[in-house]
Design an enzyme around this catalytic site. Sequence first.
Site, PDB file in Angstrom:
ATOM      1  N   SER A  65       0.921  -1.546  -0.108  1.00  0.00           N
ATOM      2  CA  SER A  65       0.003   0.319  -0.219  1.00  0.00           C
ATOM      3  C   SER A  65       0.935   1.464  -0.453  1.00  0.00           C
ATOM      4  O   SER A  65       1.924   1.017   0.456  1.00  0.00           O
ATOM      5  CB  SER A  65      -0.935  -0.152   1.157  1.00  0.00           C
ATOM      6  OG  SER A  65      -2.001  -0.719   1.383  1.00  0.00           O
TER       7      SER A  65
HETATM    8  C1  SAM Z   1      -4.060  -3.542  -0.952  1.00  0.00           C
HETATM    9  S1  SAM Z   1      -3.038  -5.217  -0.426  1.00  0.00           S
HETATM   10  C2  SAM Z   1      -2.623  -5.569   1.776  1.00  0.00           C
HETATM   11  C3  SAM Z   1      -1.700  -4.738   1.887  1.00  0.00           C
HETATM   12  C4  SAM Z   1      -0.258  -5.110   3.143  1.00  0.00           C
HETATM   13  N1  SAM Z   1      -1.310  -4.643   4.138  1.00  0.00           N
HETATM   14  C5  SAM Z   1       0.849  -4.617   2.834  1.00  0.00           C
HETATM   15  O1  SAM Z   1       1.198  -4.203   3.587  1.00  0.00           O
HETATM   16  O2  SAM Z   1       1.356  -5.095   1.507  1.00  0.00           O
HETATM   17  C6  SAM Z   1      -5.470  -5.798  -0.056  1.00  0.00           C
HETATM   18  C7  SAM Z   1      -5.061  -7.539   0.168  1.00  0.00           C
HETATM   19  O3  SAM Z   1      -6.145  -7.928   0.794  1.00  0.00           O
HETATM   20  C8  SAM Z   1      -6.656  -9.013   0.380  1.00  0.00           C
HETATM   21  N2  SAM Z   1      -7.965  -9.601   0.898  1.00  0.00           N
HETATM   22  C9  SAM Z   1      -9.007  -9.479  -0.176  1.00  0.00           C
HETATM   23  N3  SAM Z   1     -10.033  -9.908   0.394  1.00  0.00           N
HETATM   24  C10 SAM Z   1      -9.773 -10.425   1.193  1.00  0.00           C
HETATM   25  C11 SAM Z   1      -9.921 -11.505   2.557  1.00  0.00           C
HETATM   26  N4  SAM Z   1     -11.418 -11.812   2.436  1.00  0.00           N
HETATM   27  N5  SAM Z   1      -9.500 -12.087   3.600  1.00  0.00           N
HETATM   28  C12 SAM Z   1      -7.908 -11.486   3.615  1.00  0.00           C
HETATM   29  N6  SAM Z   1      -7.814 -10.971   2.636  1.00  0.00           N
HETATM   30  C13 SAM Z   1      -8.535 -10.099   1.931  1.00  0.00           C
HETATM   31  C14 SAM Z   1      -6.092  -9.664  -0.764  1.00  0.00           C
HETATM   32  O4  SAM Z   1      -5.821 -10.291  -1.424  1.00  0.00           O
HETATM   33  C15 SAM Z   1      -4.855  -8.287  -0.544  1.00  0.00           C
HETATM   34  O5  SAM Z   1      -3.534  -9.385  -0.419  1.00  0.00           O
END
Ligand code: SAM
Length: 384
Positions: free
Chosen positions: A96
């Site tokens: 992010s």
């Molecule tokens: C913007 S990224 C997160 C960035 C992360 N916190 C970092 O430090 O790199 C969003 C993430 O949320 C995950 N995601 C989407 N739906 C989800 C769910 N139901 N449970 C867990 N993770 C989920 C996606 O696969 C993706 O990897």
Amino acid sequence: MAEAGRTRLASALIANGSLSSDWLSTYHAVPRHWFVPDLIWPGQGDGVRQGDAVNRHADPVTWWNAVYTDAPLTTQWDDGDHTGDGRGTVPTSSNSMPTMVFSMLGALDVADGDRALEIGTGTGWNAALLSHRLGAGSVATVEVDEASAAEARFRLARAGYAPQLVVGDGSKGFAAGAPFDRVIATCSVRRVPYAWVEQARPGGVIVAPWAPEYGGEAVVRLTVGEDGTASGRFVGSSAFMRLRQQRTSRPGSLEYLSDPWPADGARSSTSLSPEDVGGWLAMFAIGVQVPEAFPLVERYADGTYTLWLHDTAVTSWATVEWEPDRTAYEVVQSGRRRLWDEVAAAWHWWDSRGRPGFDRFGLTITPGGQMVWLDSPDNPVPQS
Ligand SMILES: C[S@@+](CC[C@H](N)C(=O)[O-])C[C@H]1O[C@@H](n2cnc3c(N)ncnc32)[C@H](O)[C@@H]1O
């Protein structure tokens, strides 16, 4: 190169107020580049659009510059179905934007001894920052995508952190680790899953990007009450990837038309410009009032455009034609909902209250649902 970039980015984050002094040593102890894969698509301009792929081996200078720029770095498209250097259809994982990472950690307001749950491990950077600050034994992180989770686990271990990393649907939280003092989501929701409230202790804090179907998005900071509810204000604009289980399909305009446009549509005109309803904050204010509807802009070579409005139930559509130097715009509406009338009424409601910013809106979660309010929980935002 890494050192200069890290220092420059830290200065920028301190100057814009996102990196507070209590997170500074963690920022330096957990460098972003440890958690950035070799192949990335850096965010451009406002960060929402993805630029061309950057490969660390082919172009290390551009890769290092991207890592120490305040922009999100897309790391996966189409839930991993897309491979290669091109752009896929939907970005589905990223490291992010640093401003968002540290402003959300600031809003989380952690204290020593807190136990934290993160939803959306992604590259693992945020989980590593939390692990450095709280101790990895106090951090759990849930990632739905197996491949992303495996890479994050590897990077976290290489950095010396072993938080509890769960592969699964984060909308269920992580019951086995409850209760948590803090819950942070790094993917956006339309509805805050009640499991997150149940798994936080009374007085605990939930920080999550929240967006209505229509568009516009902001981070909400909820405090969990003794009575099983959670309530709090929005703290700032955001643009995150949607929680996988809350994505909706958005049919194209042709699926709404029985005959070529304007089909059976009723014609009228409006003095409200489509330009006025298109900003991120305006969309949010409209979206909290107009449920299950979304806009789509069809642009033409001469610079004019059609604003299409659709409902998710595929019963209704509307078009508004934008041309420069007009005081009235042609409207066509069809179906059981008059979508432009709903959007215009919602915009006037917002305008007549002084166009409140995100921080005047708030959200309350109960076991039965959620309610958006303006200024205080006893002032619910009306829905059309
Ligand atoms: C913007 S990224 C997160 C960035 C992360 N916190 C970092 O430090 O790199 C969003 C993430 O949320 C995950 N995601 C989407 N739906 C989800 C769910 N139901 N449970 C867990 N993770 C989920 C996606 O696969 C993706 O990897």
